[in-house]
Enzyme design. Sequence first.
Site, PDB file in Angstrom:
ATOM      1  N   GLN A 126      -0.375  -9.545   5.148  1.00 16.73           N
ATOM      2  CA  GLN A 126       0.906  -8.917   4.792  1.00 16.73           C
ATOM      3  C   GLN A 126       0.878  -7.454   5.188  1.00 16.73           C
ATOM      4  O   GLN A 126      -0.089  -6.749   4.861  1.00 16.73           O
ATOM      5  CB  GLN A 126       1.161  -9.052   3.277  1.00 16.73           C
ATOM      6  CG  GLN A 126       2.319  -8.238   2.745  1.00 16.73           C
ATOM      7  CD  GLN A 126       3.639  -8.598   3.403  1.00 16.73           C
ATOM      8  OE1 GLN A 126       3.933  -9.780   3.630  1.00 16.73           O
ATOM      9  NE2 GLN A 126       4.429  -7.603   3.760  1.00 16.73           N
ATOM     10  N   TYR A 186      -5.391  -5.597  -0.258  1.00 20.28           N
ATOM     11  CA  TYR A 186      -5.082  -6.767  -1.091  1.00 20.28           C
ATOM     12  C   TYR A 186      -5.327  -8.072  -0.315  1.00 20.28           C
ATOM     13  O   TYR A 186      -5.921  -9.021  -0.839  1.00 20.28           O
ATOM     14  CB  TYR A 186      -3.625  -6.653  -1.529  1.00 20.28           C
ATOM     15  CG  TYR A 186      -3.116  -7.672  -2.510  1.00 20.28           C
ATOM     16  CD1 TYR A 186      -3.289  -7.489  -3.880  1.00 20.28           C
ATOM     17  CD2 TYR A 186      -2.401  -8.786  -2.082  1.00 20.28           C
ATOM     18  CE1 TYR A 186      -2.773  -8.404  -4.797  1.00 20.28           C
ATOM     19  CE2 TYR A 186      -1.884  -9.707  -2.989  1.00 20.28           C
ATOM     20  CZ  TYR A 186      -2.063  -9.510  -4.343  1.00 20.28           C
ATOM     21  OH  TYR A 186      -1.551 -10.413  -5.236  1.00 20.28           O
TER      22      TYR A 186
HETATM   23  N1  CAA Z   1       7.791  -7.573   7.068  1.00 26.94           N
HETATM   24  C1  CAA Z   1       8.206  -6.963   8.208  1.00 26.94           C
HETATM   25  N2  CAA Z   1       8.369  -5.633   8.343  1.00 26.94           N
HETATM   26  C2  CAA Z   1       8.126  -4.892   7.261  1.00 26.94           C
HETATM   27  C3  CAA Z   1       7.696  -5.433   6.040  1.00 26.94           C
HETATM   28  C4  CAA Z   1       7.543  -6.845   5.978  1.00 26.94           C
HETATM   29  N3  CAA Z   1       7.164  -7.469   4.887  1.00 26.94           N
HETATM   30  N4  CAA Z   1       7.507  -4.431   5.168  1.00 26.94           N
HETATM   31  C5  CAA Z   1       7.833  -3.298   5.800  1.00 26.94           C
HETATM   32  N5  CAA Z   1       8.215  -3.572   7.071  1.00 26.94           N
HETATM   33  C6  CAA Z   1       8.628  -2.632   8.107  1.00 26.94           C
HETATM   34  C7  CAA Z   1       9.731  -1.685   7.649  1.00 26.94           C
HETATM   35  O1  CAA Z   1      11.001  -2.288   7.758  1.00 26.94           O
HETATM   36  C8  CAA Z   1       9.560  -0.526   8.620  1.00 26.94           C
HETATM   37  O2  CAA Z   1      10.100  -0.881   9.865  1.00 26.94           O
HETATM   38  P1  CAA Z   1      10.949   0.177  10.689  1.00 26.94           P
HETATM   39  O3  CAA Z   1      10.005   1.322  10.934  1.00 26.94           O
HETATM   40  O4  CAA Z   1      11.356  -0.592  11.914  1.00 26.94           O
HETATM   41  O5  CAA Z   1      12.083   0.539   9.792  1.00 26.94           O
HETATM   42  C9  CAA Z   1       8.036  -0.453   8.795  1.00 26.94           C
HETATM   43  O6  CAA Z   1       7.540  -1.758   8.416  1.00 26.94           O
HETATM   44  C10 CAA Z   1       7.400   0.610   7.958  1.00 26.94           C
HETATM   45  O7  CAA Z   1       7.882   0.425   6.625  1.00 26.94           O
HETATM   46  P2  CAA Z   1       8.216   1.633   5.679  1.00 26.94           P
HETATM   47  O8  CAA Z   1       9.093   2.641   6.333  1.00 26.94           O
HETATM   48  O9  CAA Z   1       8.673   1.042   4.376  1.00 26.94           O
HETATM   49  O10 CAA Z   1       6.792   2.325   5.584  1.00 26.94           O
HETATM   50  P3  CAA Z   1       6.031   2.777   4.326  1.00 26.94           P
HETATM   51  O11 CAA Z   1       4.751   3.324   4.831  1.00 26.94           O
HETATM   52  O12 CAA Z   1       6.887   3.646   3.468  1.00 26.94           O
HETATM   53  O13 CAA Z   1       5.764   1.438   3.474  1.00 26.94           O
HETATM   54  C11 CAA Z   1       4.956  -0.750   3.054  1.00 26.94           C
HETATM   55  C12 CAA Z   1       5.205   0.322   4.114  1.00 26.94           C
HETATM   56  C13 CAA Z   1       3.868  -0.300   2.128  1.00 26.94           C
HETATM   57  C14 CAA Z   1       4.481  -1.993   3.851  1.00 26.94           C
HETATM   58  C15 CAA Z   1       6.232  -1.019   2.236  1.00 26.94           C
HETATM   59  O14 CAA Z   1       7.262  -1.365   3.112  1.00 26.94           O
HETATM   60  C16 CAA Z   1       6.027  -2.144   1.267  1.00 26.94           C
HETATM   61  O15 CAA Z   1       5.650  -1.916   0.130  1.00 26.94           O
HETATM   62  N6  CAA Z   1       6.298  -3.410   1.686  1.00 26.94           N
HETATM   63  C17 CAA Z   1       6.100  -4.555   0.859  1.00 26.94           C
HETATM   64  C18 CAA Z   1       4.661  -5.045   0.956  1.00 26.94           C
HETATM   65  C19 CAA Z   1       4.533  -6.308   0.152  1.00 26.94           C
HETATM   66  O16 CAA Z   1       5.142  -7.318   0.444  1.00 26.94           O
HETATM   67  N7  CAA Z   1       3.699  -6.269  -0.887  1.00 26.94           N
HETATM   68  C20 CAA Z   1       3.569  -7.390  -1.743  1.00 26.94           C
HETATM   69  C21 CAA Z   1       3.481  -6.907  -3.159  1.00 26.94           C
HETATM   70  S1  CAA Z   1       3.617  -8.258  -4.327  1.00 26.94           S
HETATM   71  C22 CAA Z   1       2.140  -8.989  -4.251  1.00 26.94           C
HETATM   72  O17 CAA Z   1       1.228  -8.575  -3.626  1.00 26.94           O
HETATM   73  C23 CAA Z   1       2.003 -10.251  -5.047  1.00 26.94           C
HETATM   74  C24 CAA Z   1       1.607 -11.367  -4.187  1.00 26.94           C
HETATM   75  O18 CAA Z   1       0.470 -11.792  -4.263  1.00 26.94           O
HETATM   76  C25 CAA Z   1       2.603 -11.990  -3.296  1.00 26.94           C
END
Ligand code: CAA
Length: 242
Positions: A141, A147
């Site tokens: 992810q 993680y």
């Molecule tokens: N899939 C595809 N693209 C993604 C994405 C995803 N899941 N998450 C972020 N992106 C993209 C954004 O759209 C952005 O693209 P652009 O530059 O083209 O706009 C790029 O990645 C960078 O994203 P951010 O600007 O948001 O960058 P950031 O550094 O501020 O944050 C991040 C990046 C930490 C990945 C944030 O987007 C985030 O928290 N994403 C969610 C991550 C996630 O799914 N975590 C799961 C938590 S729940 C869990 O873990 C429980 C479980 O077991 C399932």
Amino acid sequence: MTRVAVVTGGTRGIGHAISTALKNKGYRVAANYAGNDAAAQQFQVETGIPVYKWNVGDYDACAKGVAEITKALGPIDVLVNNAGITRDAMLHKMTPQQWREVISVDLDSVFNMSRLVIDSMRSRNFGRIINISSINGRKGQMGQTNYSAAKAGMHGFTKALAFETAAKGITVNTIAPGYINTEMVAAVPKEVMESKILPQIPVGRVGEADEIARAVTFVAADEAGFITGACFDINGGHYIAL
Ligand code: CAA
């Protein structure tokens, strides 16, 4: 015979559902937690399940916790390694601390707790170790190198320990939840959730904690002795790996 179950991170989120499901199936349950005293007290009052506070990333703290629970409830038959945290960041922004915290709580804990119950399980020729992994340890992810590495590590641990313990009546399995309706998933940025994650879930919704808990009671059962080294993907079709 009343079996004793311990659920790490057992007072909130998926752990809350697992603890109560096991109790409802007749287990004597102990729920570990690390930080949120208010939530733990409320959980104890609501469910009648005793709570025990320690950091599962700390081996000595685990040793004390296991000893205390064993004294109060009896030897541990079922261990659910559920405690987990996220510290999401792209690798190019991740700090060594974000890496270490996640590896400690999500993966070191699995060694710590399993190591501390295994001798007793071996001597009694019965045990159930159930590791709560994640879809993101299966598929990877963005933003979760820490993680995803910790959760993927759980799968290797599960398979190796399943071999070691099979002849001793101890099963070791992994459950890999997808995105579940918990505080952890609520912390994912709303825009990312709506545009990037929900559209990838064929069932069209996040899961509920109870939908994970019922799988835990299934593999915990005495009748589940032939299920070992297995992984149950429960993710609404988000990642289909056969
Ligand atoms: N899939 C595809 N693209 C993604 C994405 C995803 N899941 N998450 C972020 N992106 C993209 C954004 O759209 C952005 O693209 P652009 O530059 O083209 O706009 C790029 O990645 C960078 O994203 P951010 O600007 O948001 O960058 P950031 O550094 O501020 O944050 C991040 C990046 C930490 C990945 C944030 O987007 C985030 O928290 N994403 C969610 C991550 C996630 O799914 N975590 C799961 C938590 S729940 C869990 O873990 C429980 C479980 O077991 C399932």
